[in-house]
Motif scaffolding. Structure first.
Motif, PDB file in Angstrom:
ATOM      1  N   TYR B 194       0.140   3.226   5.146  1.00 22.99           N
ATOM      2  CA  TYR B 194       0.376   2.194   4.133  1.00 22.99           C
ATOM      3  C   TYR B 194       1.592   1.349   4.510  1.00 22.99           C
ATOM      4  O   TYR B 194       1.570   0.129   4.389  1.00 22.99           O
ATOM      5  CB  TYR B 194       0.596   2.832   2.769  1.00 22.99           C
ATOM      6  N   ALA B 197       0.684  -0.988   7.172  1.00 26.31           N
ATOM      7  CA  ALA B 197      -0.151  -2.065   6.650  1.00 26.31           C
ATOM      8  C   ALA B 197       0.698  -3.085   5.911  1.00 26.31           C
ATOM      9  O   ALA B 197       0.497  -4.306   6.032  1.00 26.31           O
ATOM     10  CB  ALA B 197      -1.219  -1.493   5.729  1.00 26.31           C
ATOM     11  N   LYS B 198       1.693  -2.563   5.129  1.00 32.13           N
ATOM     12  CA  LYS B 198       2.572  -3.461   4.369  1.00 32.13           C
ATOM     13  C   LYS B 198       3.356  -4.364   5.319  1.00 32.13           C
ATOM     14  O   LYS B 198       3.482  -5.574   5.100  1.00 32.13           O
ATOM     15  CB  LYS B 198       3.541  -2.619   3.529  1.00 32.13           C
ATOM     16  N   ALA B 202      -0.274  -6.686   4.518  1.00 33.25           N
ATOM     17  CA  ALA B 202      -1.437  -6.410   3.697  1.00 33.25           C
ATOM     18  C   ALA B 202      -1.025  -6.237   2.236  1.00 33.25           C
ATOM     19  O   ALA B 202      -0.060  -5.532   1.948  1.00 33.25           O
ATOM     20  CB  ALA B 202      -2.143  -5.154   4.178  1.00 33.25           C
ATOM     21  N   ARG B 204      -2.149  -5.205  -1.914  1.00 29.65           N
ATOM     22  CA  ARG B 204      -2.725  -3.980  -2.459  1.00 29.65           C
ATOM     23  C   ARG B 204      -4.216  -3.891  -2.166  1.00 29.65           C
ATOM     24  O   ARG B 204      -4.747  -2.836  -1.802  1.00 29.65           O
ATOM     25  CB  ARG B 204      -2.522  -3.920  -3.970  1.00 29.65           C
ATOM     26  N   GLN B 207      -4.841  -3.161   1.439  1.00 32.68           N
ATOM     27  CA  GLN B 207      -4.503  -1.758   1.736  1.00 32.68           C
ATOM     28  C   GLN B 207      -5.657  -0.836   1.314  1.00 32.68           C
ATOM     29  O   GLN B 207      -6.026   0.082   2.032  1.00 32.68           O
ATOM     30  CB  GLN B 207      -3.242  -1.354   0.979  1.00 32.68           C
ATOM     31  N   THR B 208      -6.180  -1.101   0.138  1.00 31.77           N
ATOM     32  CA  THR B 208      -7.289  -0.272  -0.342  1.00 31.77           C
ATOM     33  C   THR B 208      -8.474  -0.376   0.612  1.00 31.77           C
ATOM     34  O   THR B 208      -9.088   0.627   0.983  1.00 31.77           O
ATOM     35  CB  THR B 208      -7.730  -0.743  -1.746  1.00 31.77           C
ATOM     36  N   VAL B 211      -7.088   0.900   4.441  1.00 33.81           N
ATOM     37  CA  VAL B 211      -6.457   2.204   4.630  1.00 33.81           C
ATOM     38  C   VAL B 211      -7.111   3.275   3.763  1.00 33.81           C
ATOM     39  O   VAL B 211      -7.572   4.294   4.253  1.00 33.81           O
ATOM     40  CB  VAL B 211      -4.939   2.139   4.321  1.00 33.81           C
TER      41      VAL B 211
END
Lengths: 521, 302
Positions: B194, B197-198, B202, B204, B207-208, B211
């Motif tokens: 996460y 990704a951040k 990315a 929320r 991310q969903t 990831v």
């Protein structure tokens, strides 16, 4: 070191577990053997030790123990200290060990286990299934040992008719006497009718007109309510002279007929359709349960009903005001009012073909069907359960309502009686409620919807056919009542019935009926 | 080589010993009863038992195939099972991801616990609640519909409503409990993913998508394969209790038919034959689903 300890513990646990398993395995077998070893050991000194009273009475037969397969009702759980067991012991010197059926599969399990109880409470359907397979003895062979049973059957030709198998065996004896409680009758709210000056409906047209008026007076009511879904047709059908499915013809009881093919069936279904469309019966009549029905009856939302006879008293005790009363069935076809033929019992008793206590089992059956056994198993004993006042028997004060006989003493529970004296039950029914029990038998149709017994081969021929036609007619008739199919298509529906091989079903049952009539002549 | 097996056996004897009770359980309660399927080839006589009953071969299988109702019953079962898979399979995944995204831990735990509860109600209880709620004369749902000015709907008397009611109540009952396996899978996703990704920018939702979902794919595949096998295994009790003569067209499924013919009618052999054919079909479903998933991805049951 630690490991070794653990290993040791683990081994011990295993051994204990195995021992426990094998122990319980061993236990099941000896459980049945004591009854075997009991008998030779039950010498005179045994009976004199345990039964000091036995010497007062002349010649009690030698003691025996039999296992009795019986229903397990949560409303009257079987108790070891019930009077019925004690009286059997006192009269016959037989100790009864009840074996309880925990569900509909219990009987099949008991039979396939190879360790059947000696005497079993059974329904006719089970007898037809398992009797020919060899599970029960042919009681006809032993009637000379049971003079009272023989006399009972001779006095009840309709019972005898129902217990004879197609090949002449008698795998069970049906009870009699207590069936009066399980009949369905018509009932109405007398006070509401009086208040609005309404007369008891004589015909179905009257019923419709009356219900219509009630609906006007009580717009959010459903004047006529029943709760057995489509099965209700079996209870209201007789007022049209028919039952919905296969049954002996009321006009000629030697011929089988399929009720829905009768023109009266169209009138019946058409009526229900009309009742539903005008809101005279609840829209969810098909799925209503007892609770919903009782709610309608007790909250002034329904005023006419078809229900078990005992419900009159039960609803009356819940009504804040007003009275529910027995109603003469309305005439739908013909000129006579009819209720379903009822008053007979569905429970019977069979003896296991593997029993090791045949003599005691037969002796037990003979006792419960004897005059003395009938009296004691229905009433109990004087001083113990009732007193005699002015030549009339009166139950002790601890029995407040009829059902207490079952709960407290086991009276009128499955397997404890053969031929019940219904007067004992009525003695605890309120005076004003007894009238319906005396009235109802006057209106019974001459035929019932009980089908003649089939041979195993015949049953195999029709079992799938029966299910197919059942699925078809129930679906279609439901549609007719809901108006999803128009009544004008009824004749088409009757023709469609033929596609379901109704001819084979009818001729199969006709053969069975002919054989039955020939056998019982 | 041989000696090494004996050695390993000796070394692990305690663990092997611990396996014995489970093996016994499977042998006694899972494998031994399988001989019962022979009943479907016999004219089974309950009293005489297994060995004395007559051998009739495929008689009962032919009987079922030649039954005109058979097609309708099989279709009902497949449609209901298919719908169940379609709606009941994704529901817990969505719910689990929603739980996962929820930041207020206490509230999340409370909602989770509440959502498990219906699972512990028996179908009998659920069915009678439904019958009461859906009643056109006294049920709350219809009272609501009427108070909004519409005509009441006779839910349980219309065959087209049977499937929505069955599936809907099944989701209500099982969705919460079904999230457990996914929540376990979610908690094993590495938080560093996460973070990475951040850093890559990315949000929320991304991310969903990139990831969270890939992280639970193995669990999803396994559950899917298991549920494919259960397509034909619809619970008898609910179909039996919610169905009635008005809805037989859609509500008569294999298990209710087997109950009527086999248990009520006493044709044990016939009922066993139907059940066994269904088991074979179920097995084929599982087998092909597994094969596909092994070829496409790397997760499979075996």
């Amino acid at each position: 070191m630690k490991n070794a300890k653990f290993a040791f513990l683990a081994v011990i646990c295993m051994v204990l577990l195995l021992a426990a398993c094998s122990n319980s395995n061993n236990n099941t077998k000896p459980a049945s053997t004591p009854s075997k070893t009991d008998q030779p050991a039950a010498t005179p000194d045994d009976s004199s030790n345990e039964q000091p009273k036995a010497s007062d009475k002349p010649a009690l037969p030698e003691p025996a123990t039999i296992r009795l397969f019986t229903e397990n009702s949560t409303a009257w759980p079987v108790k070891p200290d019930w009077g019925v067991w004690k009286w059997i012991k006192e009269e016959t010197n037989i100790t009864i060990e009840p074996v309880l059926a925990t569900g509909p599969e219990s009987l099949a399990l008991a039979i396939s286990s190879g360790d059947m109880p000696d005497v079993l409470s059974v329904f006719p359907g089970d007898v037809q299934k398992y009797g020919p397979q060899g599970a029960f003895i042919d009681l006809a062979q032993h009637l000379d040992q049971m003079p009272n049973v023989k006399a009972y059957l001779d006095s009840k030709p309709d019972v005898k008719e129902r217990v004879l198998s197609p090949t002449g065996e008698m795998f069970s004896i049906l009870n009699d006497g207590a069936g009066e409680g399980s009949q369905t009758v018509w009932m109405y709210r007398e006070d509401i009718f009086k208040k609005h000056n309404l007369a008891e409906p004589k015909t179905w047209d009257d019923l419709y007109a009356t219900a219509k008026k009630l609906k006007e007076l009580y717009p959010d009511s459903y004047p006529f309510a029943f709760r057995h879904g489509l099965n209700t047709l079996n209870f209201i059908g007789p007022s049209f002279g028919i039952y919905p499915e296969m049954h002996p013809d009321a006009k000629d009881p030697s011929k089988m007929k399929y009720g829905l093919q009768d023109p009266a069936a169209k009138t019946m279904v058409g009526m229900l359709n009309k009742f539903l469309e005008e809101g005279l019966i609840p829209p969810d009549w098909l799925t209503m349960d007892y609770k919903a029905w009782a709610q309608f009856m007790t909250t002034n939302k329904s005023f006419i009903a078809v229900q078990f006879i005992g419900q009159i008293e039960i609803i009356n005790s819940q009504l804040a005001e007003g009275t529910l009363k027995f109603m003469v069935p309305p005439i739908g076809a013909g000129d006579q009012p009819y209720l379903a033929k009822s008053g007979f019992e569905n429970y019977g008793l069979a003896v296991s073909s593997t029993t090791k206590n045949l003599d005691a089992s037969l002796r037990y059956l003979d006792y419960i069907f004897s005059a003395k056994g009938r009296d004691i198993q229905s009433w109990g004993k004087e001083g113990e359960t009732y007193t005699v006042e002015g030549g009339k028997r009166k139950f002790n004060a601890n029995y407040k309502e009829a059902n207490d006989l079952r709960v407290q003493s086991g009276i009128q529970t499955a397997g404890t009686y053969g031929w019940f004296d219904f007067e004992a039950w009525l003695a605890l029914v309120k005076e004003e409620e007894q009238a319906s029990y005396r009235e109802a038998p006057k209106y019974r149709l001459n035929v019932s919807n009980i089908l003649p017994v089939l041979t195993t081969e015949e049953a195999a021929t029709v079992s799938v056919l029966n299910d197919q036609i059942w699925k078809f007619w129930t679906g279609e008739v439901t549609k007719f009542i809901f108006g999803d199919r128009d009544m004008s298509e009824w004749e088409t529906f009757v023709k469609e019935l033929d596609k379901y091989d109704i001819a084979t079903i009818q001729s199969t049952y006709q053969t069975a009926l002919d054989r039955l009539l020939a056998n019982t002549k | 080589m041989k000696s090494s097996i004996i050695k390993r056996f000796k070394r692990d004897r305690i663990y092997l010993l611990l396996l014995v009770p489970l093996l016994l359980y499977y042998a006694l309660f899972r494998y031994a009863p399988m001989f019962g399927i022979a009943v479907s080839f016999l004219d089974y006589n309950l009293f005489k038992g297994f060995w004395a009953s007559d051998w009739v071969g495929l008689k009962h299988y032919n009987m079922f195939i030649n039954n005109p109702d058979a097609w309708n019953i099989i279709r009902n079962t497949l449609v209901l099972g298919g719908l169940k898979l379609l709606f009941l399979y994704p529901a817990p995944i969505i719910l689990a991801i929603l739980f996962h995204e929820m930041r207020w831990k206490k509230y999340r735990r409370f909602v989770q616990t509440v959502s498990y509860m219906p699972f512990f109600l028996s179908s009998v209880v659920v069915s009678s609640i439904l019958i009461m709620l859906l009643s056109p004369s006294t049920g709350w749902i219809n009272q609501l519909i009427v108070s909004l000015g519409f005509e009441p709907i006779y839910f349980l008397q219309q065959s087209e409503w049977f499937r929505p009611i069955y599936i809907g109540s099944d989701i209500w009952q099982h969705v919460g409990f079904g999230t457990i396996i996914y929540l376990a899978a979610l908690s094993s996703i590495d938080p560093q993913l996460y973070e990475a990704a951040k850093i890559d920018g990315a949000g929320r939702w991304k991310q969903t998508l990139h990831v969270t979902l890939p992280g639970i794919v193995p669990a999803m595949v396994i559950v899917f394969i298991l549920q494919i096998g259960g397509i034909l295994e619809l619970s008898f009790d609910k179909a039996f209790l919610l169905g009635n003569t008005a809805t037989l067209e859609t509500s008569d499924i294999i298990s209710t038919y087997v109950y009527r013919i086999g248990i009520l009618g006493g044709s044990f052999s016939y009922a066993a034959a139907i059940d066994l054919s269904m088991a074979v079909i179920s097995f084929l479903f599982i087998y092909s689903a597994n094969k596909v998933s092994r070829r496409v991805g790397e997760t499979s049951l075996w």
